[in-house]
Design a protein around this motif. Sequence first.
Motif, PDB file in Angstrom:
ATOM      1  N   LYS A 317       0.814  -1.230   0.000  1.00 53.01           N
ATOM      2  CA  LYS A 317       0.000   0.000   0.000  1.00 53.01           C
ATOM      3  C   LYS A 317       0.840   1.269   0.000  1.00 53.01           C
ATOM      4  CE  LYS A 317      -3.674  -1.954   2.832  1.00 53.01           C
ATOM      5  NZ  LYS A 317      -4.012  -1.955   4.248  1.00 53.01           N
ATOM      6  N   ASP A 318       1.989   1.220   0.668  1.00 52.86           N
ATOM      7  CA  ASP A 318       2.677   2.468   1.010  1.00 52.86           C
ATOM      8  C   ASP A 318       4.028   2.688   0.333  1.00 52.86           C
ATOM      9  OD1 ASP A 318       0.590   3.019   2.874  1.00 52.86           O
ATOM     10  OD2 ASP A 318       1.529   1.639   4.297  1.00 52.86           O
ATOM     11  N   TYR A 319       4.496   1.738  -0.485  1.00 51.92           N
ATOM     12  CA  TYR A 319       5.849   1.905  -1.045  1.00 51.92           C
ATOM     13  C   TYR A 319       5.916   3.142  -1.951  1.00 51.92           C
ATOM     14  CZ  TYR A 319      10.585   0.353  -1.878  1.00 51.92           C
ATOM     15  OH  TYR A 319      11.956   0.276  -1.879  1.00 51.92           O
ATOM     16  N   THR A 340      12.443  -4.227  -2.172  1.00 48.06           N
ATOM     17  CA  THR A 340      11.375  -4.794  -1.353  1.00 48.06           C
ATOM     18  C   THR A 340      11.481  -6.313  -1.348  1.00 48.06           C
ATOM     19  OG1 THR A 340       8.985  -4.961  -0.976  1.00 48.06           O
ATOM     20  CG2 THR A 340       9.700  -4.820  -3.271  1.00 48.06           C
ATOM     21  N   ASN A 341      11.150  -6.906  -0.195  1.00 52.33           N
ATOM     22  CA  ASN A 341      11.100  -8.365  -0.106  1.00 52.33           C
ATOM     23  C   ASN A 341       9.662  -8.858  -0.001  1.00 52.33           C
ATOM     24  OD1 ASN A 341      10.392  -7.655   2.477  1.00 52.33           O
ATOM     25  ND2 ASN A 341      12.078  -8.692   3.504  1.00 52.33           N
ATOM     26  N   CYS A 342       8.719  -7.997  -0.386  1.00 44.54           N
ATOM     27  CA  CYS A 342       7.301  -8.359  -0.322  1.00 44.54           C
ATOM     28  C   CYS A 342       6.973  -9.345  -1.447  1.00 44.54           C
ATOM     29  CB  CYS A 342       6.442  -7.108  -0.435  1.00 44.54           C
ATOM     30  SG  CYS A 342       4.678  -7.439  -0.235  1.00 44.54           S
ATOM     31  N   PHE A 345       3.545  -9.099  -4.632  1.00 45.96           N
ATOM     32  CA  PHE A 345       3.516  -8.488  -5.968  1.00 45.96           C
ATOM     33  C   PHE A 345       4.857  -8.719  -6.647  1.00 45.96           C
ATOM     34  CE2 PHE A 345       4.594  -5.135  -2.903  1.00 45.96           C
ATOM     35  CZ  PHE A 345       5.776  -4.631  -3.420  1.00 45.96           C
ATOM     36  N   GLY A 346       4.858  -8.620  -7.979  1.00 47.02           N
ATOM     37  CA  GLY A 346       6.051  -8.895  -8.763  1.00 47.02           C
ATOM     38  C   GLY A 346       6.780  -7.638  -9.190  1.00 47.02           C
ATOM     39  N   MET A 347       7.812  -7.823 -10.010  1.00 45.81           N
ATOM     40  CA  MET A 347       8.644  -6.711 -10.459  1.00 45.81           C
ATOM     41  C   MET A 347       7.838  -5.715 -11.297  1.00 45.81           C
ATOM     42  SD  MET A 347      11.651  -5.293 -10.336  1.00 45.81           S
ATOM     43  CE  MET A 347      13.187  -6.216 -10.201  1.00 45.81           C
ATOM     44  N   PRO A 384       6.479 -18.688  -8.339  1.00 49.78           N
ATOM     45  CA  PRO A 384       7.052 -17.343  -8.490  1.00 49.78           C
ATOM     46  C   PRO A 384       7.096 -16.547  -7.186  1.00 49.78           C
ATOM     47  CG  PRO A 384       4.900 -17.518  -9.585  1.00 49.78           C
ATOM     48  CD  PRO A 384       5.315 -18.903  -9.216  1.00 49.78           C
ATOM     49  N   GLU A 385       6.198 -16.859  -6.246  1.00 46.69           N
ATOM     50  CA  GLU A 385       6.199 -16.140  -4.962  1.00 46.69           C
ATOM     51  C   GLU A 385       7.514 -16.320  -4.216  1.00 46.69           C
ATOM     52  OE1 GLU A 385       2.091 -18.315  -4.870  1.00 46.69           O
ATOM     53  OE2 GLU A 385       3.912 -18.420  -6.102  1.00 46.69           O
ATOM     54  N   GLY A 386       8.198 -17.428  -4.501  1.00 48.46           N
ATOM     55  CA  GLY A 386       9.473 -17.687  -3.830  1.00 48.46           C
ATOM     56  C   GLY A 386      10.574 -16.740  -4.263  1.00 48.46           C
ATOM     57  N   ASP A 387      10.417 -16.126  -5.431  1.00 46.35           N
ATOM     58  CA  ASP A 387      11.418 -15.175  -5.940  1.00 46.35           C
ATOM     59  C   ASP A 387      11.001 -13.776  -5.496  1.00 46.35           C
ATOM     60  OD1 ASP A 387      13.598 -14.174  -7.215  1.00 46.35           O
ATOM     61  OD2 ASP A 387      12.876 -14.538  -9.259  1.00 46.35           O
ATOM     62  N   TYR A 388      11.085 -13.530  -4.193  1.00 44.99           N
ATOM     63  CA  TYR A 388      10.438 -12.371  -3.581  1.00 44.99           C
ATOM     64  C   TYR A 388      11.216 -11.058  -3.726  1.00 44.99           C
ATOM     65  CZ  TYR A 388      13.881 -13.497  -0.023  1.00 44.99           C
ATOM     66  OH  TYR A 388      15.061 -13.765   0.606  1.00 44.99           O
ATOM     67  N   LEU A 389      12.537 -11.129  -3.884  1.00 45.27           N
ATOM     68  CA  LEU A 389      13.336  -9.898  -3.823  1.00 45.27           C
ATOM     69  C   LEU A 389      13.282  -9.118  -5.128  1.00 45.27           C
ATOM     70  CD1 LEU A 389      15.317  -8.247  -2.023  1.00 45.27           C
ATOM     71  CD2 LEU A 389      17.170  -9.451  -3.196  1.00 45.27           C
TER      72      LEU A 389
END
Length: 398
Positions: A317-319, A340-342, A345-347, A384-389
Amino acid sequence: MKKELTIKVKSKFVNKYKSGYPLIMKDALINQNGLDEEGTIIKLVDEKNRFIAKGYYGRQNKGYGWILSQKESAQFDQRFFESKLKMAIQRREAYYSSSDTTAFRVFNGEGDGIGGITIENFDGYYLINWYSKGIYQFREEIIQSLTNLVDYKGIYQKKRFDTKGKYIEEDDFVTGERGQFPILVKENGVQFAIYLNESAMVGVFLDQREVRKTIRDKYAKGKKVLNTFSYTGAFSVFAALGGATKTTSVDLANRSLNKTIEQFSINEIDYEAQDIIVEDVFNYFKYAVRKQLSFDMVILDPPSFARSKKYVFSAEKDYKNLLKEAIAITEDHGIIVASTNCSTFGMGKFKGFIDTAFKESGKKYKLMEEFSLPDDFRTIKEFPEGDYLKVVFIKKLP
């Protein structure tokens, strides 16, 4: 023998699991009868009782457990875990033979075939992170496998599970010799002080290795650098070693002051020539605007979710607004390192936040380069969620 249950999967999820998706999601299960004991072996079948995959029940924030095999005959015994660990260790051969980097991830959960666990090597001291009571039920097999496969000085563990989501701090030492802390490890020639006996956070996040190196080698020289959410000041240390004229590290946690002083000191950097500030980052941005402070590089690496006395921050929400605060105090031609390590959401969406933030600030920008996880943080395309960074170097244009 572990208890085994057969659970039916809703038809719309069957192909997803057959194609290799590893997370057992609550919403995918038709019935959850008997799912009371974590560590129970789960056999997933379709609505016609045809076998899909096999895994274990272990609740963590991501789901109800992980698939470990698509073979119905698979046995989750010592041999099974040892074969998975052996493959993972072989993949990290280059790290094991490096004298320049002595801290790296040895096993990365579902990326290496067993969701719910990570293992890291800190110069011969191994740290196992257990993310659910379910995977912890296999601890004897996994610890035995690790001791069979590596030359270790000592093994520690962190139980990262609790009904209230809090870290359980107990029995951190497992076997071998107890470490004399801090352990000094190297990352691309730079030293870090590591504590495996204090809390869930040991002193450095290894997933940012390539980002830190890039800051040091390409961007820091001659720059005034602001490092926000700075934790133990790792980015600041690399910036200083890369020739930054000054670094400013800001973090709300009281421990960040002494930890950052320690990281500077072990790398023979005069910490008194740097600014280390214990303060809410959001307050610091307002202070910087008020005092007309500006920086040539601003590093933004907030947690996915953070709460302070005045603010609640959620990356999703806030980035964008956080970026706008950074843009306001970044010099023209300056660099913002947005990270972000969230995992929600993706790149693509992240770059959307960047674009909106600059447009709303009335500023132009250029994307310089981007990073995701380094190769020791192995991921699989089916998850794909595992590729968080997600990290993007952004130049603010005049």
